[in-house]
Scaffold this active site. Structure first.
Site, PDB file in Angstrom:
ATOM      1  N   GLU A 131       0.835  -1.193   0.000  1.00  0.00           N
ATOM      2  CA  GLU A 131       0.000   0.000   0.000  1.00  0.00           C
ATOM      3  C   GLU A 131       0.875   1.250   0.000  1.00  0.00           C
ATOM      4  O   GLU A 131       2.074   1.173   0.307  1.00  0.00           O
ATOM      5  CB  GLU A 131      -0.917   0.015   1.224  1.00  0.00           C
ATOM      6  N   PRO A 132       0.312   2.417  -0.310  1.00  0.00           N
ATOM      7  CA  PRO A 132       1.104   3.651  -0.281  1.00  0.00           C
ATOM      8  C   PRO A 132       1.791   3.899   1.059  1.00  0.00           C
ATOM      9  O   PRO A 132       2.891   4.446   1.108  1.00  0.00           O
ATOM     10  CB  PRO A 132       0.066   4.733  -0.589  1.00  0.00           C
ATOM     11  N   GLU A 244       7.580 -16.982  -3.511  1.00  0.00           N
ATOM     12  CA  GLU A 244       7.838 -15.774  -4.280  1.00  0.00           C
ATOM     13  C   GLU A 244       9.322 -15.415  -4.240  1.00  0.00           C
ATOM     14  O   GLU A 244       9.933 -15.096  -5.274  1.00  0.00           O
ATOM     15  CB  GLU A 244       7.015 -14.606  -3.732  1.00  0.00           C
ATOM     16  N   ARG A 245       9.921 -15.465  -3.069  1.00  0.00           N
ATOM     17  CA  ARG A 245      11.331 -15.101  -2.931  1.00  0.00           C
ATOM     18  C   ARG A 245      12.251 -16.122  -3.582  1.00  0.00           C
ATOM     19  O   ARG A 245      13.272 -15.767  -4.187  1.00  0.00           O
ATOM     20  CB  ARG A 245      11.660 -14.909  -1.452  1.00  0.00           C
ATOM     21  N   GLY A 341      31.250  -0.960 -22.459  1.00  0.00           N
ATOM     22  CA  GLY A 341      31.677   0.412 -22.692  1.00  0.00           C
ATOM     23  C   GLY A 341      30.516   1.315 -23.066  1.00  0.00           C
ATOM     24  O   GLY A 341      29.392   1.148 -22.609  1.00  0.00           O
TER      25      GLY A 341
END
Length: 381
Positions: A131-132, A244-245, A341
């Site tokens: 969540e935020p 998930e991990r 590079g």
């Protein structure tokens, strides 16, 4: 001939060859365009389903292939071959974090309604936890579901949700008590419909994936869509994190191997000061170090995987694998870019995108800092 590396067998290596061929033929040629369009088409899921790749670990009774986590692990490693971290992330979110909770904790009705069409590529899933105001602090979620006749009314926001725009359903963690927390959080399966809106987010990497903030405004969720026991969602979230991990660690190992192969080939072909780059000790030693890093990450990840499929609860080992591989993958991509590079800084080269995509690893699925906190507890520190 290369021999299978335990825990994989020849069956898994044959599957690997099949998956790699399919991804390189059908998806990889479109990777650049999908990155530029910042979207990959939904029919990618149908194409994967046609190959049985959305249900490798799921039982045949639900349309799956009847395999296990080792079969799924092969797919996790090979998704890097698409050449688009965003496309791999969208596929991975569907098969590795959105549908597993339904398979493990869902009712038979939920499996028929969501898992079966998800395996067929007809419905696309997302997992809504962050969540935020609550990312790593899962116990502090604010999105809430109030009891109503026949179900709940959901209000709140989720953010940084992979497949957040396209998902047909969102497996959503919400507060179902005033306090929330460890014994006041539940999982609800939320269908996209009235009151559900998504705002796509612009990201450093993973451009082909749709990461979004999802808002829920007075969304009615029927009681049949409660996933697992009421108020025990926190435990289910933690259980889901392990795979998930581990899937993230496997994905990093696959990406590292591919990047090393491509960079080593570049160093052999590119000439400077009258000889190939690989003929210069500094570059040769750097490539040797990167090969050692890739091998070490694979060993740690495969050890955690063996323990996981054996039915252990390898929290420490999975956490170590996630922590080690994500940072090492980002560092390897940066080193590969350096070897290229100035060309490596150009969008026309794959390594520019790979370096951007790899930066999320130490953040997503539990940040490096959270991984260290978990290890501190499991090691009784």
């Amino acid at each position: 001939m290369s021999w299978p590396v335990p825990p994989f067998t020849q069956e898994h290596e044959d599957l690997r060859d099949s998956i790699r061929g399919f991804l390189q033929r059908e998806l990889a040629p479109h990777a650049q365009r999908w990155e530029e369009e910042r979207w990959f088409p939904n029919d990618v899921f149908e194409a994967l389903a046609g190959q049985g790749l959305l249900g490798l670990k799921y039982p045949a009774e639900y349309g799956g292939q009847g395999g296990d986590y080792l079969h799924e692990s092969v797919l996790c490693e090979e998704l890097a071959r698409i050449g688009s971290g965003g496309t791999a992330a969208g596929i991975g979110a569907h098969v590795n974090i959105a549908t597993p909770p339904i398979w493990k904790f869902g009712s038979e009705r939920q499996k028929q309604r969501y898992l079966v069409p998800a395996i067929r590529g007809e419905k696309i899933g997302a997992l809504g936890i962050t969540e935020p105001g609550a990312g790593s602090d899962v116990a502090s979620l604010r999105a809430s579901a109030e009891p109503a006749s026949g179900g709940w009314v959901l209000n709140g926001e989720k953010t940084y949700i992979t497949n957040g725009v396209r998902a047909d359903f969102i497996v959503t963690a919400v507060r179902t008590t005033a306090e929330g927390g460890h014994h006041g959080t539940s999982f609800l399966i939320v269908d996209r419909g009235d009151g559900v809106s998504s705002s796509k987010l612009d990201k450093l990497g993973w451009h082909a994936s749709d990461t979004a903030t999802i808002a829920f405004e007075d969304v009615f969720v029927p009681e049949d869509n409660l996933l697992g026991p009421l108020n025990e969602g926190f435990r289910l979230i933690m259980a889901n994190f392990q795979w998930e991990r581990l899937a993230m660690a496997l994905g990093a190992v696959g990406a590292m191997q591919l990047a090393w192969e491509r960079t080593a080939a570049f160093a052999r072909e590119r000439h400077a000061f009258g000889r190939p780059l690989s003929g210069h000790q500094a570059i040769r030693h750097k490539l040797a170090d990167l090969a050692a890093s890739t091998y070490a990450c694979r060993c740690v990840t495969y050890d955690a995987l063996r323990r996981f499929v054996d039915g252990q609860e390898p929290v420490s080992e999975v956490t170590m694998a996630k922590l080690l591989t994500q940072r090492a993958c980002f560092e390897l991509m940066d080193a590969c870019l350096q070897i290229h590079g100035g060309a490596g800084y150009m969008r026309e080269y794959w390594v520019e995108r790979a370096a951007r995509d790899a930066r999320l690893g130490p953040i997503g699925g539990g940040s490096d800092e959270i991984m260290r906190e978990i290890l501190g507890r499991t090691l009784s520190l």
